[in-house]
Design a protein around this motif. Structure first.
Motif, mmCIF file in Angstrom:
data_model
loop_
_atom_site.group_PDB
_atom_site.id
_atom_site.type_symbol
_atom_site.label_atom_id
_atom_site.label_comp_id
_atom_site.label_asym_id
_atom_site.label_seq_id
_atom_site.Cartn_x
_atom_site.Cartn_y
_atom_site.Cartn_z
ATOM 1 N N VAL A 1 0.823 -1.204 0.000
ATOM 2 C CA VAL A 1 0.000 0.000 0.000
ATOM 3 C C VAL A 1 0.862 1.262 0.000
ATOM 4 N N ALA A 2 1.924 1.258 0.826
ATOM 5 C CA ALA A 2 2.800 2.420 0.927
ATOM 6 C C ALA A 2 3.533 2.704 -0.386
ATOM 7 N N VAL A 3 3.940 1.639 -1.084
ATOM 8 C CA VAL A 3 4.707 1.813 -2.323
ATOM 9 C C VAL A 3 3.805 2.082 -3.524
ATOM 10 N N LEU A 4 2.683 1.358 -3.586
ATOM 11 C CA LEU A 4 1.838 1.427 -4.786
ATOM 12 C C LEU A 4 0.717 2.435 -4.668
ATOM 13 N N GLY A 5 0.327 2.786 -3.439
ATOM 14 C CA GLY A 5 -0.785 3.717 -3.258
ATOM 15 C C GLY A 5 -2.093 3.059 -3.614
ATOM 16 N N SER A 6 -3.168 3.830 -3.545
ATOM 17 C CA SER A 6 -4.507 3.302 -3.823
ATOM 18 C C SER A 6 -4.996 3.755 -5.179
#
Length: 258
Positions: free
Chosen positions: A253-258
């Motif tokens: 989640v932190a690397v790819l985002g939403s």
């Protein structure tokens, strides 16, 4: 018994141990459960695929948040809450007792305490929120990595620590079993292949954050085990799997985002 027959029996035994798939006993009769544990990360791919199928099928109908809740529930049912039970027992034991023997006794008790309840609520909430925040296009490789990689990391613990219980029956197949090189190769091949697959799917940015996250998570869990019970048990292996699975989702989640 042929080598091919051995690995088939081990694979069937691993499937029956960490899932609720009905496996005929004749398929895994005679399998060495200690050796069968090397297939846990391979079964993790199946578990990750199961979770993704629920998310993929239900998200268009219910939206991603509700689909994520049902995907996590379906995964817990599929695995019989085996690793969640270990997480709850570890938290109850490590922080519910003062002496090593008392901690081990609490972990063996089938009743759950307040620490265990809070740990399960936290683990469930973090898993659901993380899956909800994932881009749907990245959900498949991330879930495969989370379920396969977490079982590979947990499988390193018996190589690095001794078994903590000195007497009584053990449900831990790796207890007091030597971990050979071919065991580690089989255990780590699936998550390495998943990392390569993720890179080919445009998720190369995950590689080093995941490697670092897995290493830090393993180090933290080993430190806790040595500090509290001077070794590992089946519960601590399950807890390690849960921690690394959640860390994998949060990093994604932190690397790819939403």
């Amino acid at each position: 018994m042929s080598h091919e027959s051995n690995w088939r029996r081990e694979l069937a035994a691993a499937l029956s141990f960490i899932t609720r798939v009905p496996v005929p006993w004749t398929w895994c009769d005679g399998a060495d459960m200690g050796r069968a544990s090397r297939w846990f990360s391979t079964i993790g791919i199946l578990i990750g695929l199961w979770s993704w199928l629920w998310l993929w099928a239900l998200a268009p109908l219910l939206g991603q948040p509700l689909a994520a809740v049902l995907a996590v529930i379906a995964t817990i049912v599929f695995t019989g809450a085996l690793h969640q039970d270990g997480l709850a027992d570890l938290c109850d034991g490590f922080w519910g007792g003062w002496e090593r023997e008392r901690k081990l006794a609490i972990m063996k008790d089938s009743q759950i305490g307040s620490y265990g309840v809070l740990a399960l609520i936290g683990a469930f909430s973090l898993s659901v929120l993380a899956i909800t925040s994932l881009p749907m296009a990245a959900a498949l490789p991330v879930l495969l990595l989370a379920h396969s990689g977490s079982r590979a990391v947990a499988g390193l613990v018996p190589k690095l620590l001794s078994y903590a219980r000195l007497e009584g029956p053990s449900k831990t197949p790796q207890a007091n079993k030597p971990i050979a090189g071919d065991h580690l190769l089989t255990l780590w091949s699936p998550p390495v292949l998943m990392l390569i697959y993720g890179a080919s799917a445009g998720l190369g940015a995950l590689f080093w954050p995941l490697v670092i996250g897995w290493a830090v998570s393993l180090g933290a869990m080993l430190w806790l085990m040595k500090r509290h019970i001077q070794g590992y048990t089946g519960d601590t292996l399950g807890a390690t799997q849960q921690v690394v699975e959640i860390v994998t989702l949060l990093i994604a989640v932190a690397v790819l985002g939403s």
